[in-house]
Enzyme design. Sequence first.
Site, PDB file in Angstrom:
ATOM      1  N   GLU A  90       0.813  -1.218   0.000  1.00  0.00           N
ATOM      2  CA  GLU A  90       0.000   0.000   0.000  1.00  0.00           C
ATOM      3  C   GLU A  90       0.843   1.262   0.000  1.00  0.00           C
ATOM      4  OE1 GLU A  90      -2.527   0.049   3.433  1.00  0.00           O
ATOM      5  OE2 GLU A  90      -3.272  -1.962   3.006  1.00  0.00           O
ATOM      6  N   CYS A 103       2.980   8.280   1.706  1.00  0.00           N
ATOM      7  CA  CYS A 103       3.311   7.368   2.801  1.00  0.00           C
ATOM      8  C   CYS A 103       3.576   6.000   2.192  1.00  0.00           C
ATOM      9  CB  CYS A 103       2.141   7.307   3.785  1.00  0.00           C
ATOM     10  SG  CYS A 103       2.364   6.083   5.086  1.00  0.00           S
ATOM     11  N   CYS A 110       4.706  -7.440   8.114  1.00  0.00           N
ATOM     12  CA  CYS A 110       5.603  -6.949   9.159  1.00  0.00           C
ATOM     13  C   CYS A 110       5.723  -8.029  10.221  1.00  0.00           C
ATOM     14  CB  CYS A 110       5.006  -5.679   9.780  1.00  0.00           C
ATOM     15  SG  CYS A 110       6.056  -4.909  11.038  1.00  0.00           S
ATOM     16  N   CYS A 114       2.851  -5.677  16.665  1.00  0.00           N
ATOM     17  CA  CYS A 114       2.129  -4.712  17.505  1.00  0.00           C
ATOM     18  C   CYS A 114       0.635  -5.075  17.544  1.00  0.00           C
ATOM     19  CB  CYS A 114       2.316  -3.290  16.992  1.00  0.00           C
ATOM     20  SG  CYS A 114       4.041  -2.764  16.989  1.00  0.00           S
ATOM     21  N   CYS A 117      -2.051  -3.128  15.243  1.00  0.00           N
ATOM     22  CA  CYS A 117      -1.703  -2.797  13.862  1.00  0.00           C
ATOM     23  C   CYS A 117      -2.124  -3.885  12.871  1.00  0.00           C
ATOM     24  CB  CYS A 117      -0.198  -2.565  13.766  1.00  0.00           C
ATOM     25  SG  CYS A 117       0.338  -2.075  12.122  1.00  0.00           S
ATOM     26  N   CYS A 329      -2.564   2.175   7.956  1.00  0.00           N
ATOM     27  CA  CYS A 329      -1.650   1.041   7.824  1.00  0.00           C
ATOM     28  C   CYS A 329      -2.218  -0.349   7.606  1.00  0.00           C
ATOM     29  CB  CYS A 329      -0.860   0.909   9.127  1.00  0.00           C
ATOM     30  SG  CYS A 329       0.537   1.917   9.158  1.00  0.00           S
TER      31      CYS A 329
HETATM   32  N1  SAH Z   1       6.830   0.122  11.663  1.00  0.00           N
HETATM   33  C1  SAH Z   1       6.879   1.537  11.796  1.00  0.00           C
HETATM   34  C2  SAH Z   1       6.087   2.304  10.756  1.00  0.00           C
HETATM   35  C3  SAH Z   1       4.717   1.827  10.364  1.00  0.00           C
HETATM   36  S1  SAH Z   1       3.285   2.258  11.233  1.00  0.00           S
HETATM   37  C4  SAH Z   1       6.457   1.948  13.178  1.00  0.00           C
HETATM   38  O1  SAH Z   1       6.061   1.101  13.955  1.00  0.00           O
HETATM   39  O2  SAH Z   1       6.589   3.110  13.517  1.00  0.00           O
HETATM   40  C5  SAH Z   1       3.057   3.976  11.301  1.00  0.00           C
HETATM   41  C6  SAH Z   1       2.398   4.402  12.620  1.00  0.00           C
HETATM   42  O3  SAH Z   1       1.014   4.000  12.718  1.00  0.00           O
HETATM   43  C7  SAH Z   1       3.093   3.800  13.831  1.00  0.00           C
HETATM   44  O4  SAH Z   1       3.230   4.778  14.817  1.00  0.00           O
HETATM   45  C8  SAH Z   1       2.113   2.729  14.246  1.00  0.00           C
HETATM   46  O5  SAH Z   1       2.310   2.339  15.566  1.00  0.00           O
HETATM   47  C9  SAH Z   1       0.789   3.405  13.982  1.00  0.00           C
HETATM   48  N2  SAH Z   1      -0.357   2.516  13.925  1.00  0.00           N
HETATM   49  C10 SAH Z   1      -0.419   1.232  13.521  1.00  0.00           C
HETATM   50  N3  SAH Z   1      -1.665   0.754  13.629  1.00  0.00           N
HETATM   51  C11 SAH Z   1      -2.428   1.747  14.116  1.00  0.00           C
HETATM   52  C12 SAH Z   1      -3.812   1.872  14.454  1.00  0.00           C
HETATM   53  N4  SAH Z   1      -4.643   0.854  14.322  1.00  0.00           N
HETATM   54  N5  SAH Z   1      -4.245   3.063  14.920  1.00  0.00           N
HETATM   55  C13 SAH Z   1      -3.392   4.105  15.051  1.00  0.00           C
HETATM   56  N6  SAH Z   1      -2.083   4.046  14.753  1.00  0.00           N
HETATM   57  C14 SAH Z   1      -1.602   2.887  14.307  1.00  0.00           C
END
Ligand code: SAH
Length: 349
Positions: A90, A103, A110, A114, A117, A329
């Site tokens: 994406e 972006c 990944c 987390c 995510c 994301c």
């Molecule tokens: N792997 C990297 C970049 C990708 S995610 C990282 O972890 O920073 C980009 C941002 O979106 C990160 O801060 C991530 O924690 C956040 N993110 C992921 N899923 C999310 C969600 N469901 N709601 C809000 N932020 C989210």
Amino acid sequence: MIDIKSYGMADMSALFKQLGEPSFRAKQVFRWLHRGVTSFEQMSDLSKALREKLAAQCTISSLQVERKQVSAIDGTIKYLWRLPDGNCIETVLMRYKHGNTVCISCQVGCRMGCAFCASTLGGKIRDLTPAEMLDQVLFTQLDSGEQISNIVLMGIGEPLDNFDTVMRFLELVNSPDGLNIGMRHISLSTCGLAEKIDLLAQQHLQLTLSVSLHAPDDETRSKIMPVNRAFNVGRLMKACHDYFKVTGRRISFEYAMIDGVNDSDAQADMLARMVKGIAAHVNLIPLNHVEESPLKPSRRVKQFQQRLEEQGITVTVRRRLGSDIDASCGQLRRKAMNEQQESGKEADT
Ligand code: SAH
């Protein structure tokens, strides 16, 4: 075959030397590639013989639009691209007053796990190549007709888990013979691979580092971010302090607000204490609900913000662009994968 668009100028020069071609040809080809041509045929100022020689040894990567969604609210465009091996990634184009930001993703999936995510639900399939990262910028620009001035590495994947590729990508987009996007117009977001943050500091790049903190205490952070078990909050903050000392660049901390998990006053106070002294900036993100996750968006974003501000911390709350088009994301890729599985099931029965 050589993946020629992943080549930096040094590799390109070496290749042309080896081919017995004058060095200015390397620059010519580099320029064509970074304008998004998809075949050597299109490089009209090269001789036919050279074009054939290159085509015999090199491939030129490209992306196919699998789906494209345009937000009716704010014009945000989300692309789901199909890679030649069938995988999808994406890219999101966001329009701000200060310019267009893209972006981009750095991995297919990944492996960071987390809890909130969508990108990590199916694990990591593979790393992207530098060319596949560059293509997201090039093809977004070509398809939308919009000039892109800013890049954020905040799509699918963990940039510091694909470190060398990301460094090459930065070199490519920064090149004056390519897109010439300045480092100060690039942000890199990491979940907190502290050792790699140390390594990044040594590159002395002027990019903006965003750290996905999401909790100020180890107990909470380890629950929602497995990476915290490898690099705890103390280790991560040390890396951030050192990064600031070495580069002089202020760090942005991302904090997704999750109901009853990380949104208490006590956690705001702890966060304020932690980020003081490194000219940090806190970006509160209203949680995007992911279907597969029990976590809910916090209702205390405003209070949390105020509490931080009272303690002298600079805070912004992220605007939700493209909320009508699964723009956060990994959501679109996830949806497409689920739909594919569904139709696969139907075909099976
Ligand atoms: N792997 C990297 C970049 C990708 S995610 C990282 O972890 O920073 C980009 C941002 O979106 C990160 O801060 C991530 O924690 C956040 N993110 C992921 N899923 C999310 C969600 N469901 N709601 C809000 N932020 C989210």
